[in-house]
Design a protein around this motif. Structure first.
Motif, mmCIF file in Angstrom:
data_model
loop_
_atom_site.group_PDB
_atom_site.id
_atom_site.type_symbol
_atom_site.label_atom_id
_atom_site.label_comp_id
_atom_site.label_asym_id
_atom_site.label_seq_id
_atom_site.Cartn_x
_atom_site.Cartn_y
_atom_site.Cartn_z
ATOM 1 N N MET A 1 1.224 3.181 5.464
ATOM 2 C CA MET A 1 -0.095 3.214 4.839
ATOM 3 C C MET A 1 -1.041 2.261 5.551
ATOM 4 O O MET A 1 -2.173 2.603 5.865
ATOM 5 C CB MET A 1 0.023 2.776 3.379
ATOM 6 N N MET B 1 -7.696 4.464 10.916
ATOM 7 C CA MET B 1 -9.006 4.949 10.471
ATOM 8 C C MET B 1 -10.091 3.924 10.767
ATOM 9 O O MET B 1 -11.178 4.258 11.252
ATOM 10 C CB MET B 1 -8.960 5.267 8.975
ATOM 11 N N LEU C 1 -5.678 9.839 7.653
ATOM 12 C CA LEU C 1 -5.922 9.895 6.211
ATOM 13 C C LEU C 1 -4.792 10.644 5.516
ATOM 14 O O LEU C 1 -4.353 10.264 4.422
ATOM 15 C CB LEU C 1 -7.262 10.592 5.938
ATOM 16 N N ILE D 1 -1.638 10.829 6.481
ATOM 17 C CA ILE D 1 -0.492 9.921 6.381
ATOM 18 C C ILE D 1 -0.731 8.902 5.268
ATOM 19 O O ILE D 1 0.147 8.626 4.451
ATOM 20 C CB ILE D 1 -0.268 9.189 7.725
ATOM 21 N N PHE D 2 -1.961 8.378 5.233
ATOM 22 C CA PHE D 2 -2.317 7.364 4.242
ATOM 23 C C PHE D 2 -2.109 7.890 2.824
ATOM 24 O O PHE D 2 -1.488 7.233 1.980
ATOM 25 C CB PHE D 2 -3.786 6.978 4.457
ATOM 26 N N GLU E 1 1.707 8.654 2.097
ATOM 27 C CA GLU E 1 2.497 7.438 1.905
ATOM 28 C C GLU E 1 2.104 6.743 0.607
ATOM 29 O O GLU E 1 2.953 6.184 -0.088
ATOM 30 C CB GLU E 1 2.288 6.490 3.096
ATOM 31 N N GLY E 2 0.797 6.793 0.308
ATOM 32 C CA GLY E 2 0.330 6.174 -0.924
ATOM 33 C C GLY E 2 0.989 6.798 -2.143
ATOM 34 O O GLY E 2 1.526 6.100 -3.015
#
Lengths: 331, 290
Positions: free
Chosen positions: A282, A289, B102, B104-105, B108-109
């Motif tokens: 994360m 980004m 984004l 992946i973010f 994973e979040g």
């Protein structure tokens, strides 16, 4: 001049560190460094395709997979690793050439999705064609190679083997980006229409960029197999391709050292951020980004901009000094 | 034969959901040249806005409504302001890569929040009824009806209202639209809000069928993009046709050709269409942007 002297000293220090440093590391440290080498090779390939020639590919992980399976199958059956490596490179060269054809018709996001589709198909084949890939069980007992008569079973010996391969590839890569082909790649990225009008055969160079980039993915895979000594489909799922793409972008796409840096960050970050447990990806994604907002050409892009700015400042200061000196002589 | 009818109807149901997601995809592309690589995860996330409310006993419709509004705020407004606006000036490719990050973010979040597959309540109880000897699930019909209603409402908005005309003008030629005094930036924002609503509705429709899980976005994103490509990227009706076609082909293919390679069918369809008809089955050829 000063700066290039600094660059030479820095490269010598890094080279020395890579040669001597691992002697003092644990087996795990050497494993991580060897993994960095493998990822660097794959990222170098992608940097040629994406960074230099400007063609997006989300299939580099699939080529690593093909290389790993080819190399695993051949070395298990007694072939020496260099032969397996060349075979992997050749297979990926041909596959990459074929994958280049869609790139002749479509660009950018279309191309990203075509290559993504290719990577997903490759994963399905790795998983479903048990008769050759071992299916979900994967292939185990992959032997480490011999260098001349010396076995590289130990972590240090195999690390040096990988480093040797990386050294050869780094030399070839250096030559390539400075060759007419490398220039043609850049022309292709910067302005394909103009490149074509200057007589560059853009069709051929797109295919060449894909083929060479993919072949390096195959070489990376053929080192991955003896490093991990086990190949299974999830290792080469689509997210590997994504991670490789992010490595190239984070390091600095189109910069010679970009893939080395990007791979280093991607390989070391999980180790550094181990205390965050599940959150490291994360954080990494967030960092990517943020980086794209600040500098789409990656970390080296920031460094490059800083150096250029400094040079400009120095040059304009020098210009101002000569101008005022000139004014004084006139008076 | 009876089986085939059922396959087609369930295929149309998933296809209608793909179509909703693909419409959002094409709208963003048309008005702002944004390729949302995280679109699949945009479908995954709203289910996790709605689930805690549903577990807390909030009535179904209210939970869905709040989920849609949250999605419009976060995945519409927030996405545009925080990610798209700062990166768009760098070009299409950095934005596409930011979308991957984004994705992946978000995955994973959610994975850190919950890695399990959650049951999501359906729109209506799952009843099967028989028409001419074929078994038809009422849930599939309901999904198609809701999706159809959303599409009709969207078409009404785009074709019959002033705002809709302004949005279309922005999509067709933003420079001229700006010259005509259309607030282009606001129109672009509206498409992001519409996309936020579309993915939230798709999320509520698809989650009962495939569970709410952090990884569902991968399949949905690929499906939405395939639907958009197959239909034609610059046409809303293309996205609808592409989505429905994909849903049906996928279902029939996995039943009759190979279950092992069911995921490969949309991929092959995508590759073939891009190779032989890149403008899509219903799209008009776009000039190649260099």
């Amino acid at each position: 001049m000063k700066l290039s002297a600094f660059a030479i000293v820095a490269s010598l220090v890094v080279a020395l560190g890579l040669l001597v440093g691992p002697i003092f590391l644990s087996d795990y440290g050497r494993y991580i460094l060897s993994m960095w080498i493998v990822m660097s090779i794959a990222a170098i390939g992608l940097n040629l395709t994406l960074g230099y020639a400007g063609q997006v590919s989300l299939a580099q992980g699939a080529f690593m997979g093909v290389g790993a399976y080819v190399s695993a199958l051949m070395t298990i059956h007694g072939w020496p690793l260099p032969v397996a490596m060349l075979t992997s490179a050749l297979v990926c060269l041909v596959l990459g050439w074929m994958l280049g054809y869609p790139a002749l018709r479509v660009q950018h996001h279309y191309l990203a999705f075509v290559t993504l589709a290719f990577a997903s198909l490759a994963f399905l084949i790795f998983r479903n064609e048990e008769w050759i890939t071992g299916g979900v069980d994967g292939l185990a007992n992959i032997p480490r190679p011999y260098f001349l008569w010396m076995a590289t079973d130990g972590s240090l010996a195999f690390y040096y083997y990988c480093l040797g391969v990386l050294g050869l590839i780094a030399l070839g890569y250096y030559g390539l980006v400075r060759s007419p082909w490398g220039r043609a790649f850049l022309a292709l990225r910067e302005n394909p229409v103009r490149a074509m009008s200057l007589g560059i055969d853009t069709r051929r160079y797109i295919l060449v960029a894909f083929a060479i980039g993919s072949a390096l993915g195959g070489v990376a895979g053929s080192l991955f197999a003896p490093l991990v000594q086990f190949v299974e489909p999830p290792a080469f799922a689509v997210d590997l391709s994504l991670k490789l793409l992010l490595m190239v972008i984070v390091g600095g796409s189109g910069f010679y050292f970009g893939p080395f840096l990007g791979a280093l960050i991607a390989v070391l970050l999980p180790e550094w951020l181990r205390f965050t447990q599940g959150y490291y990806l994360m954080l990494y994604a967030f960092f990517v980004m943020l980086l794209l907002v600040i500098s789409p050409s990656g970390i080296l892009g920031i460094a490059d901009k800083w150096i250029t700015d400094r040079k400009t400042r120095v040059a304009s200061a020098a210009r101002a000094a000569t101008a005022s000196a000139f004014e004084e002589t006139k008076q | 034969m009876a089986n085939l009818v059922n396959l087609i109807i369930t295929g149309l149901a998933t296809g209608a959901i793909y179509a909703l997601v693909a419409i959002g995809f094409t709208l963003l592309w048309q008005t702002s040249q944004t390729i949302n690589f995280a679109q699949g995860d945009f479908v995954m996330l709203p289910a996790f806005f709605m689930l805690p409310m549903l577990h807390a006993g909030v009535p179904y419709w209210l939970a869905i409504l709040i989920g849609v509004i949250l999605s419009m705020l976060i995945l519409g407004y927030g996405y545009k302001k925080l990610l798209v606006d700062p990166i768009r000036k760098h070009g299409v490719l950095p934005l596409a890569i930011a979308g991957m990050a984004l994705s992946i973010f978000m995955q994973e979040g959610v994975k850190n929040y919950t890695a399990e597959a959650h049951v999501f309540p359906a729109l209506i109880p799952n009843l099967d009824f028989h028409i001419f000897g074929a078994v038809v699930s009422a849930q599939s019909i309901a999904v198609v009806v809701v999706a159809l209603a959303v599409v009709i409402a969207l078409q009404w908005l785009l074709n019959k209202t002033l705002v809709g005309h302004q949005m279309q003008a922005t999509a067709q030629n933003s420079t001229v639209a700006r010259l005509l005094g259309i607030p282009v930036e606001r129109m672009v924002l509206y498409t992001f809000l519409i996309n936020g609503a579309l993915v939230a509705i798709a999320s509520a429709l698809v989650s009962p069928l495939i569970f709410a899980k952090f990884s569902t976005g991968n399949i949905m994103g690929m499906a939405a993009f395939t639907a958009a490509i197959v239909g034609g990227f610059n046409q809303v009706r293309g996205a609808i046709a592409g989505g429905l076609l994909l849903g049906v082909v996928n279902n029939i293919g996995s039943a009759y050709i190979s279950a092992q390679y069911r995921d490969a069918i949309p991929l092959l369809l995508l590759i073939l269409v891009i190779l032989f008809r890149p403008q899509g089955l219903m799209g008009r050829a776009e000039e190649r942007t260099v």
